[in-house]
Design an enzyme around this catalytic site. Structure first.
Site, short mmCIF file in Angstrom:
data_model
loop_
_atom_site.label_atom_id
_atom_site.label_comp_id
_atom_site.label_asym_id
_atom_site.label_seq_id
_atom_site.Cartn_x
_atom_site.Cartn_y
_atom_site.Cartn_z
N HIS A 339 1.69 26.36 35.21
CA HIS A 339 2.10 27.48 34.34
C HIS A 339 2.23 28.80 35.07
O HIS A 339 2.52 29.82 34.44
CB HIS A 339 1.11 27.68 33.20
N LYS A 527 2.12 41.14 24.55
CA LYS A 527 1.75 40.06 25.49
C LYS A 527 0.46 40.52 26.17
O LYS A 527 0.05 41.67 26.02
CB LYS A 527 2.85 39.86 26.52
N ARG A 528 -0.19 39.62 26.92
CA ARG A 528 -1.36 40.06 27.68
C ARG A 528 -0.99 41.20 28.61
O ARG A 528 0.15 41.30 29.05
CB ARG A 528 -1.93 38.89 28.50
N LYS A 533 3.74 41.97 34.22
CA LYS A 533 4.51 42.05 32.97
C LYS A 533 5.10 43.45 32.75
O LYS A 533 5.94 43.66 31.89
CB LYS A 533 3.64 41.64 31.79
N THR A 635 6.89 32.84 26.08
CA THR A 635 7.20 32.16 24.83
C THR A 635 7.33 33.19 23.70
O THR A 635 7.99 32.91 22.70
CB THR A 635 6.11 31.13 24.47
N LYS A 639 9.97 33.77 20.30
CA LYS A 639 9.57 34.10 18.92
C LYS A 639 10.39 35.27 18.39
O LYS A 639 10.76 35.30 17.21
CB LYS A 639 8.07 34.39 18.86
#
Ligand code: 26Q
Length: 792
Positions: A339, A527-528, A533, A635, A639
């Site tokens: 992952h 998100k985290r 990110k 992911t 959504k």
């Protein structure tokens, strides 16, 4: 829904009253909301138990797959289970008749937050899809007493507290005391007690199982110590055992070498292997030659990889299977999903630790390592090349190497990610075993992420398509394409969006005490929190926008609300600094009459599955801006898409596939690509951007010129240093202008309401391939080789 016979309203009513009486000793009139929640949940449990048992029996007759995962980020169960059973409307009506509000009752349920982020939520989507598709898949995991920490924001800083999700009990699992396993560490023996959670498929009688292991001491306390008045010592063994499943590690990248984490991994791996082997023997006896014919396991990242060693130990030591025979069986039984390519997330364990806790496991690791090295020598590899493959080095066991060597299939989670694994990160392995490598692009369940969280849009889709089949076959959303020039449809789509934004605004008012205007543009990044990110890039952009508004109050941009939601690992200083920075920027903007009413920043606290269910449907823009090559898949991006929201993102992870499906013209792709970054990497100098770009200089200076207050923590100076002194590892400054141009284009395009609505619709109608039903089908066909086993 067809097919499945449903409970009637009378039985629902009686069930609720009965469970209020026996469980809480109250009548309907006296009952508190959480008691009602328990009563309706138990009513449903009672209803499904027979089908559940029948499903397990049915699955046991044939080949089965096991999903081994240290994390399951389930969220709430009630709403989802009612939707999947086709009982949502009935229960709502019954509740109305009883003067109860189902939505309010749903809100009292604690999220089961037994995961950190993407990997854990993926596991939850997968087991739901498998149940819906009637696939014989069982999930194994850990029943942490405390899930991911709860986040608060105090004075702009993240604070954490424990997530005691079981405090009002847990009606969605059944404890199976007769299926306990004993787990042996060299310094202690403990009980692994299974709690089975029903995984209810949509529109099917099949009910799958998630088996979560809880760690307990063999004995409650030591009576002799107690008699000697050594009370603390008397319960110390119990506490030590319970520590093993007490808390989920709040880390979404590895932090090496924590002994408790290793105990957790071995604990649930050992329990699961024993459980699977016991079941096999009950049906097929002591001959293991058919084991891999009937069983297949998927390792969700390396966290459960010690299962391989435990499986070998049981077969060799306890079942007297010859080592090489056992290894051949293991090689057919296990598969591995990767992952992440972040180097720090590749798990390695200190061999001294392994030796101390379970010496036999270390011996087996050495033996497997020898088998690998023999094979490599025979194939002509030299000692230097062999080094990179080793499972055991002088001081460490490398779990990924073990998983790849023994696994039959190794898969990445999006096309780009798998290519990077094959051509870079795991290239040596790819050259050795090209046939093992596969791609399985992630997916999300349309039940939770559209049908449940956006009933308004769901109903509209059903009306347009004339069928509800899309809930089980998401590819038919493609049929919505034909409405792309239909003004009425486009208007109605945007009306629904407006309604979901209003609902989200109300929730944000209630949770954060902040007013956001549902008529503003909702730009959302959830998100985290992680440097790769790049929440920081988004924050710097907003700060620049603030300066641009001040410079030119006539600048044409729609009123915009920037929404963030993110938990930072409690020990990740820089990530916590970014949380504070975002909140300081929010304050700056709110305090300035020139910006107030034009742009707004909200950082919602305690972002989690149930909050996510409100955020995705109420979004106008999906921010997916990771440094290219770093986000394995993502992911959340899917959504947003499924809720008809365009993506603003980099060429990374599944963004690429999302934009391929819905059209580049319907999304906003910007920034350096993997190959650009490869080229730039060795002579990147962020200071040049700082010197040459006055806007960049202005926002970066703001970090240290006293305009923003980090409360004396030094957080902002640290961020300043990350960008200028430590080489801006995630290429924020290199992407800054490209980001800005792309976002200007968003604002320009948003003026044309019809065109915007068309982009939203294109995203919705092309989201079919991102259903986790599709992903699970691929795992079933290409890795697990299992087939549906329908319960009649
Ligand atoms: C490891 C060691 C010690 C403590 C914690 C961990 C740990 C825990 C969780 C390491 C990694 C994780 C989770 C990783 C994760 O969520 N990865 C994400 O997986 C998603 C599903 O495939 C992808 O969509 C995301 O891109 C990826 O970041």
């Amino acid at each position: 829904m067809k097919g499945v016979k449903k409970m009637d309203k009378q039985s629902i009513k009686e069930g609720v009253k009965r469970y209020l009486k026996v469980k809480h000793g109250v009548t309907l009139e006296e009952a508190k909301d959480y008691e009602i929640f328990n009563a309706i949940s138990l009513t449903i449990m009672e209803e499904i138990v027979d089908n559940w048992n029948e499903t397990s029996k049915r699955y046991n007759q044939g080949r089965m797959a096991y999903y081994l995962s240290a994390e399951y980020l389930m969220g709430r169960a009630l709403g989802n289970n009612l939707i999947n059973l086709g009982l949502y409307d009935e229960v709502k009506e019954v509740f109305n008749e009883l003067n109860l509000d189902l939505n309010k009752i749903e809100e009292v349920e604690e999220d089961a937050g037994l995961g950190n982020g993407g990997l854990g939520r993926l596991a939850a989507c997968f087991i739901e899809s498998a149940a819906t598709m009637e696939m014989p898949l069982v999930g194994y995991g850990i029943r942490y007493s405390n899930g991911l920490f709860k986040q608060n924001i105090e004075n702009g800083f993240q604070t954490e507290c424990e997530d005691n999700w079981l405090k009002y009990g847990d009606c969605w699992s059944i404890r199976k005391d007769d299926e306990v396993q004993i787990i042996t560490f060299s310094d202690m023996k403990v009980k692994a007690v299974p709690y089975d959670v029903p995984i209810i498929g949509y529109d099917t009688k099949n009910i799958n199982t998630l088996r979560l292991w809880q760690c307990e001491a063999l004995r409650e306390f030591d009576f002799n110590l107690f008699n000697n008045q050594q009370y603390i010592e008397a319960v110390s063994a119990r506490n030590k055992a319970e520590d093993i499943s007490r808390v989920l590690y709040p880390n979404d990248t590895a932090e090496a070498g924590k002994i408790l984490r290793l105990r957790q991994q071995y604990f649930f791996s050992s329990a699961s292997m024993k459980d699977i082997i016991k079941k096999y023997k009950a049906t097929y006896g002591n001959d293991f030659s058919d084991f891999a014919k009937y069983n297949v396991a998927q390792l969700n990242d390396t966290h459960p990889t010690i299962s391989i060693l435990e499986f070998m130990r049981i077969l060799v030591d306890e079942e007297k299977v010859e080592f090489n025979t056992a290894l051949d069986i293991a090689k057919k039984f296990f598969n591995y999903t990767n992952h992440t390519i972040l180097a720090e997330a590749l798990e390695k364990w200190d061999i001294r630790l392994i030796e101390r806790l379970f010496p036999r496991i270390l011996q087996i690791a050495y033996q497997i390592n020898d088998a690998l090295i023999n094979e490599l020598r025979q194939k002509g590899y030299d000692e230097g090349a062999i080094w990179n493959f080793r499972i055991v080095t002088n001081d460490q066991i490398r779990m990924a190497n073990l998983a790849i060597y023994v696994g039959s299939a190794v898969n990445g989670v999006a096309a780009l990610h798998t290519e990077i694994l094959k051509n870079k990160e795991l290239n040596n392995w790819y050259n050795l075993y090209p046939e093992k490598f596969q791609n399985k692009t992630n997916g999300i369940t349309p039940r939770r992420w559209l049908r449940l969280c956006n009933p308004e849009l769901s109903e509209f889709i059903t009306e347009l398509l004339g069928t509800e089949e899309w809930v089980k076959d998401l590819s038919i959303l493609k049929g919505l394409d034909k409405f792309k020039d239909n003004d009425e449809v486009l208007n109605n789509l945007m009306k629904i969006k407006r309604e979901k934004k209003a609902q989200l605004s109300a929730y944000i008012r209630q949770e954060e005490g902040v007013e956001v205007d549902p008529d503003s543009f909702f730009d959302i990044q959830i998100k985290r929190l992680h440097e790769y990110k790049r929440q920081l890039l988004n924050a710097l952009y907003i700060l620049d926008l603030y300066y641009r508004i001040k410079e030119n109050p006539n600048i044409e941009i729609p009123k915009t609300t920037f929404i963030f939601g993110a938990k930072a690992f409690p020990g990740y200083r820089r990530a916590k600094g970014i949380v504070k920075l975002i909140n300081e920027i929010a304050k700056l903007i709110d305090g300035d009459p020139i910006s107030v009413g034009r742009i707004k920043v909200v950082f919602v606290h305690n972002y989690r599955v149930s909050y996510a269910q409100k955020l995705f449907p109420g979004s106008d823009l999906s921010k997916q801006i990771s440094t290219a090559g770093k986000e394995a898949s993502g992911t959340g991006n899917m959504k947003f898409m499924l809720n008809a929201t365009p993506t603003f993102g980099t060429y990374d992870g599944a963004n690429i596939e999302i934009v391929n499906a819905s059209g580049e013209e319907n999304n906003y792709i910007f920034g350096l690509r993997v190959e650009d970054i490869e080229k730039l990497k060795n002579n990147y100098n962020p200071k040049e951007y700082y010197r040459n770009n006055p806007c960049i200089k202005r926002v970066i200076d703001t970090l240290i010129n006293g305009m923003l207050n980090d409360g004396g923590t030094g957080y902002f100076e640290d961020i300043y240093n990350a960008l200028l002194e430590e080489g801006d590892q995630y290429f924020l400054l290199a992407d800054f202008d490209l980001f800005k141009k792309a976002q200007d284009k968003v604002f320009e395009d948003y003026k044309d309401k019809k065109k915007w609505a068309q982009k939203c619709l294109a995203n919705l109608s092309n989201s079919g391939e991102f259903s986790s039903d599709r992903t699970i089908k691929q795992y079933c066909d290409e890795i697990w080789h299992i087939e549906p086993a329908k319960v009649q």
